[in-house]
Design a protein around this motif. Sequence first.
Motif: not given
Length: 750
Positions: A105-114, A250-256, A312-321
């Motif tokens: 589903c993630l692949r389809e979500l970002f596939d402009s042809k889907d 994503d996980i790479d951001t967490v690792k930062k 993904k589209e904002s590339n932010m770290v969000l507080v989500m409380t």
Amino acid sequence: MLIKGIVQGVGFRPFIYQLAHDFSLNGWVLNSSRGVIIEAEGTTDDVNGFIKEIETKSPPLALIESIECEILPPAGYESFIIKSSLQEDKKFLLISPDISICDDCLRELFDSKDRRYRYPFINCTNCGPRFTIIEDIPYDREKTTMKKFKMCERCQKEYDDPANRRFHAQPNACADCGPSLELVGSERAIIKCKDPVMETIELLKEGHIVAIKGLGGFHLACDAQNDEAVSRLRERKRRFGKPLAVMMSDIDTVKKHCFVNEKEEKLLLSYRRPIVLLKMFPSSTISDLVAPNNTYLGAMLPYTPLHCLILKESNMVLVMTSGNLSEEPIAFENDEAMERLGDIADYFLLHDRGIYSRYDDSVARVSDGKEVMIRRARGYAPFPIHLPFELKPVLACGPELKNTFCLTKGKYAFVSQHIGDMENMETLEHFEETLALYKRLFRIEPEIVAYDLHPEHLSTKFAKSLKGVELVGVQHHHAHTVGCMVENGIEDKVIGVSFDGTGYGTDGTIWGGEFLIADWKGFERYAHLRYVPMPGGEMAIKKPYRMALGYLYNLFGSNFGDFNMGFLKGLDEIELRNIKVQLNKGLNSPTTSSCGRFFDAVSALIGLCDVVDYEGQAAIELEMTAKEGIDEGYDYSLEKSQSSPLIVDTKPIIEGIIDDLKNGLSNSVISAKFHNTIAAFVIAVCDRAREEKGINKVVLSGGVFENLFLSNKLIQKLRNDDFEVYPQKKVPCNDGGISLGQAVIANFSV
Ligand code: ZN
Ligand code: ZN
Ligand code: FE
């Protein structure tokens, strides 16, 4: 053939359909409220091969508990079909928790042809909402909050096609026929925009607070790297110290931002997607206001398509409380959210897919190499805890704080998702609604009802209002201990070390530093911490300096205030005088053996934390300051009088701390020595209990063991001393695990 387990809503019937074709079998498959029922006709070899592959090749989210087979006379089926669902009363089946978005589903979500490109409600049989949309069983669209959306032709075709991965995916939808987003501003004005997601991202970047509707309720979101935004959120939510969770793309951001080991990475990425507590890098750019005075950060990855789009589209770290005011349950309906969160959020990102049951984010961590629950909700509940024996139908109403309830049926204990602190009517309502749902979904009508001994708790009062059931009062720390025993499958007697803040004792005092010799049926209070007064009762919990004074009084008697100690300097003189009167005359000063209060007192005594605004704050800050690599501790003594329990005398510990303060030792050293002392006396008491009682199993429960500095050390030392040690993992060691223990104890006492 009857298959039980989590077999509905996880792509099980299409899998069976495909498999039957592979083995050239005819017959049918259907969902019933007992499980999945199959009739398959073919050669013996083919049928046997079919059964074997059901076990070995079932879909990733399916969980088969049992397969019952029966040989039937030939029926002469001509094809293999999927029959419509069958409802049977009193039968039940397990229900899947909500599942994070899958890779397909993630692949389809970002596939402009889907055709579902950027559609925020994309899902399939392997992912998406489950428990939060189900009103009753069997799990079919008409019994979910998706019933109001009529599928378009294309969606219907997928839904009807056994070869499609959306075959019978109940929440299946697309932009033409399914739920949609709406962005709403203050005064409930709809904000007309082409793309509510992009608009939301803009607002978040500008520092606004946006309430975002998710799977099981609302989140309050803001930019986690913007001090001003985080501070405004705290101000408005009236939540000043308690750490806030963040979501990263994503996980790479967490690792930062955090140390992430292999097991933590796996947990972050698991389909359950809990908030994982991670050690944060001091260099992280996340605002210090997100988790003040804490070295851990609660981080999670996006788990719905909407989160994926925003992150993904904002590339932010969000507080989500959680979208609530402190203490209240999470808001989950659009109108309710705008009403209750109107003063907190600047904007609301709403959608029209209904949430049937509130469902908070789960919180977990990795400790001692294992996944450990701290708050059990999304992704975990309502999956049951397996019991090593059959129980009668029991309802355990749980504790007051961090409430969960537990319903049992056969060998299953359905521990509810986190309900919250039962201190207000909103939470009681949440409790009652969720209980009604569990009773309906799992077809349980309790005959025995367990409650906490505290007469003033709302959960206790609720239990006592029930008619026609057998009522059983259960002691709080006995429940902690048995909860931990059950999840570890222990049946014989244990040494139960139960350390927490507050639990009503059988003698009417407040317990919390307890050593019990316990089994499912009963317990003996083997030892406890020395009783000290809590000047002002409940007020001493919110104001740890009062606890510090209680300990000083305990040590020095009526002259306790005549010291020139740092923490006394800031105190209001009138209040100090009142506290002295309270202590000297024993007015409104209940006594407690609580270990949590002992941590509070020490935290205040060394000037670290004098007032808390969330439960456990003083103790957490004391843990955070402790220095690694210190081996010394303080003196303590064990006192034994004839028939009464052994007393751990804490006076020498306080004396030692006062000396260290006078000698100018740093807080981090004092804290480490204090932690070492707790571990030392636990081992001393356990040694003694082993010698006297011949018991070698030690069970650790109670919120104090969320303290990793203490529990890691203690577990290691107990093991070195040849004890078998059992900490809690599947249910929280805090009061969230109480209901499980209550249920088992109640079952065995009638
Ligand atoms: Zn999917
Ligand atoms: Zn559609
Ligand atoms: Fe407790």
